[in-house]
Design a protein around this motif. Sequence first.
Motif, PDB file in Angstrom:
ATOM      1  N   VAL A 315       1.341  66.762  88.945  1.00 28.04           N
ATOM      2  CA  VAL A 315       2.542  66.515  88.143  1.00 28.04           C
ATOM      3  C   VAL A 315       2.840  65.021  88.079  1.00 28.04           C
ATOM      4  CG1 VAL A 315       5.063  66.791  88.141  1.00 28.04           C
ATOM      5  CG2 VAL A 315       3.588  68.787  88.470  1.00 28.04           C
ATOM      6  N   ASP A 316       2.769  64.344  89.219  1.00 28.52           N
ATOM      7  CA  ASP A 316       3.007  62.904  89.244  1.00 28.52           C
ATOM      8  C   ASP A 316       2.023  62.164  88.339  1.00 28.52           C
ATOM      9  OD1 ASP A 316       5.063  63.255  91.039  1.00 28.52           O
ATOM     10  OD2 ASP A 316       3.945  62.529  92.785  1.00 28.52           O
ATOM     11  N   GLU A 317       0.758  62.599  88.345  1.00 29.05           N
ATOM     12  CA  GLU A 317      -0.255  61.927  87.533  1.00 29.05           C
ATOM     13  C   GLU A 317      -0.048  62.205  86.044  1.00 29.05           C
ATOM     14  OE1 GLU A 317      -3.528  59.354  87.080  1.00 29.05           O
ATOM     15  OE2 GLU A 317      -2.069  59.706  88.675  1.00 29.05           O
ATOM     16  N   VAL A 318       0.394  63.424  85.705  1.00 32.63           N
ATOM     17  CA  VAL A 318       0.735  63.722  84.314  1.00 32.63           C
ATOM     18  C   VAL A 318       1.853  62.788  83.846  1.00 32.63           C
ATOM     19  CG1 VAL A 318       1.781  65.441  82.778  1.00 32.63           C
ATOM     20  CG2 VAL A 318      -0.052  66.112  84.349  1.00 32.63           C
ATOM     21  N   ARG A 319       2.872  62.640  84.667  1.00 32.42           N
ATOM     22  CA  ARG A 319       3.964  61.730  84.313  1.00 32.42           C
ATOM     23  C   ARG A 319       3.437  60.299  84.118  1.00 32.42           C
ATOM     24  NH1 ARG A 319       7.152  63.916  89.034  1.00 32.42           N
ATOM     25  NH2 ARG A 319       8.606  65.483  88.243  1.00 32.42           N
ATOM     26  N   ARG A 320       2.575  59.867  85.020  1.00 35.13           N
ATOM     27  CA  ARG A 320       2.095  58.487  84.981  1.00 35.13           C
ATOM     28  C   ARG A 320       1.270  58.205  83.731  1.00 35.13           C
ATOM     29  NH1 ARG A 320      -1.956  55.124  85.967  1.00 35.13           N
ATOM     30  NH2 ARG A 320      -3.490  56.792  86.291  1.00 35.13           N
ATOM     31  N   GLN A 321       0.429  59.172  83.354  1.00 33.33           N
ATOM     32  CA  GLN A 321      -0.476  58.945  82.239  1.00 33.33           C
ATOM     33  C   GLN A 321       0.109  59.308  80.885  1.00 33.33           C
ATOM     34  OE1 GLN A 321      -4.552  59.895  82.321  1.00 33.33           O
ATOM     35  NE2 GLN A 321      -4.743  59.955  84.550  1.00 33.33           N
ATOM     36  N   ALA A 322       1.209  60.020  80.849  1.00 36.77           N
ATOM     37  CA  ALA A 322       1.681  60.614  79.600  1.00 36.77           C
ATOM     38  C   ALA A 322       2.012  59.577  78.534  1.00 36.77           C
ATOM     39  CB  ALA A 322       2.893  61.491  79.866  1.00 36.77           C
ATOM     40  N   VAL A 323       1.507  59.830  77.341  1.00 33.09           N
ATOM     41  CA  VAL A 323       1.997  59.149  76.140  1.00 33.09           C
ATOM     42  C   VAL A 323       3.247  59.900  75.716  1.00 33.09           C
ATOM     43  CG1 VAL A 323       1.507  58.599  73.734  1.00 33.09           C
ATOM     44  CG2 VAL A 323      -0.313  58.436  75.457  1.00 33.09           C
ATOM     45  N   ARG A 324       4.363  59.198  75.636  1.00 30.98           N
ATOM     46  CA  ARG A 324       5.641  59.857  75.382  1.00 30.98           C
ATOM     47  C   ARG A 324       6.022  59.759  73.906  1.00 30.98           C
ATOM     48  NH1 ARG A 324       8.299  61.101  80.232  1.00 30.98           N
ATOM     49  NH2 ARG A 324       7.076  60.376  82.018  1.00 30.98           N
ATOM     50  N   VAL A 325       6.316  60.911  73.340  1.00 27.20           N
ATOM     51  CA  VAL A 325       6.781  61.012  71.967  1.00 27.20           C
ATOM     52  C   VAL A 325       8.277  61.278  72.025  1.00 27.20           C
ATOM     53  CG1 VAL A 325       6.575  62.282  69.804  1.00 27.20           C
ATOM     54  CG2 VAL A 325       4.555  61.905  71.218  1.00 27.20           C
ATOM     55  N   MET A 326       9.073  60.346  71.537  1.00 31.30           N
ATOM     56  CA  MET A 326      10.522  60.445  71.680  1.00 31.30           C
ATOM     57  C   MET A 326      11.109  61.350  70.601  1.00 31.30           C
ATOM     58  SD  MET A 326      10.480  58.538  74.271  1.00 31.30           S
ATOM     59  CE  MET A 326      12.231  58.550  74.659  1.00 31.30           C
ATOM     60  N   THR A 327      12.031  62.222  71.014  1.00 25.62           N
ATOM     61  CA  THR A 327      12.746  63.091  70.085  1.00 25.62           C
ATOM     62  C   THR A 327      14.219  62.708  70.081  1.00 25.62           C
ATOM     63  OG1 THR A 327      13.509  64.845  71.562  1.00 25.62           O
ATOM     64  CG2 THR A 327      11.183  64.886  70.910  1.00 25.62           C
ATOM     65  N   ASP A 328      14.995  63.315  69.175  1.00 27.78           N
ATOM     66  CA  ASP A 328      16.432  63.059  69.188  1.00 27.78           C
ATOM     67  C   ASP A 328      17.063  63.761  70.380  1.00 27.78           C
ATOM     68  OD1 ASP A 328      16.885  65.732  68.595  1.00 27.78           O
ATOM     69  OD2 ASP A 328      17.304  65.382  66.475  1.00 27.78           O
TER      70      ASP A 328
END
Length: 340
Positions: A315-328
């Motif tokens: 889970v920590d690694e998913v958070r670290r690597q994630a490309v974040r797509v921002m929503t409203d």
Amino acid sequence: MRLGALATSSIAHRRVLPTAVSMPEVDLIAVAGRSVEKAGRFAEQFGCAAERDYAALLKRPDVEAVYISTPTALHRAWADRALRAGKHVLIEKPIGVNADEARQLCSLARERGLVLRENFMFPHHPQHAFAADLVRRGRIGTPSTFQASFCIPPLPADDIRYAPGLGGGALLDVGVYPLRAAVLLLGPGPRVAGATLRTRASDGLDLSGQALLISPSGILAQVTFGFEHVYASSYTLWGDRGRLSVTRAFTPPAAHQPVLVLEEQDHEERFTLLASDQLRLCLEDFAAAVRKSEAGDGRAEADKRRDAIALLECVDEVRRQAVRVMTDDGPQGSCLQVPS
């Protein structure tokens, strides 16, 4: 097993406590919640005592194990206090919000010789052992791909799973299921190769996401999770000879008869299994572990602690690597902005 319930959550009320009080292996002694009135209602319904607060429940000498269903952000604090009070602990998944919390609790449980389990029910369902056996017998050939999804529709706006400060978010609530399934079917130690998270702009809460994993044997795994989809709870294992699909993988009702589908080049085979109550099996396993005196040093408990830590490392690694797509800001936000 003399059990105390710490928190008056929805899952405790709907699922865990009704099952626990129906089992000869469990004696529900007391319940405690943030509200004395709500704890009293639980006590009346389930035929046990009501305590004024969590601390009072942990002081009871007639409680040897506790079931903790507080919000995720409070798991570590109350599991820590329960272990220090000499109680075995069954805690709602995940064990904490990050791997550091998992390591601290697992170390404490080992030192105290106490059972510490996450209330992951689905690994106890026989359908997964059946699926693994088909793979071992070569029915899909050499496995190369694993896909798993656990998605649910948007929740009410005031649901605590939309509260970042309480450990909310799709990754910790539903994402841990397909991640855990990848370890269960492919073996421990997958590497995270990439991830995406749809993230609420106002507070950073993740609403859905995907992750790409690589198992130690080189099998590629893709997991999908979120609060923005029609319900899905399934996984598929692909090999060079066949494809095996499991539906209702994570939350099958106790009366549900699983149907596993094996697709080959010119043949489809369906395996209809007996219904099984995975929650009852999970509680039976916990109660049996509590009965053993070597809980802190036993191989089974060491494996459970290893799995709990490994899951949150993932889970920590998913958070670290994630490309974040921002929503409203809405739970069902559709206005997207990809950060530059």
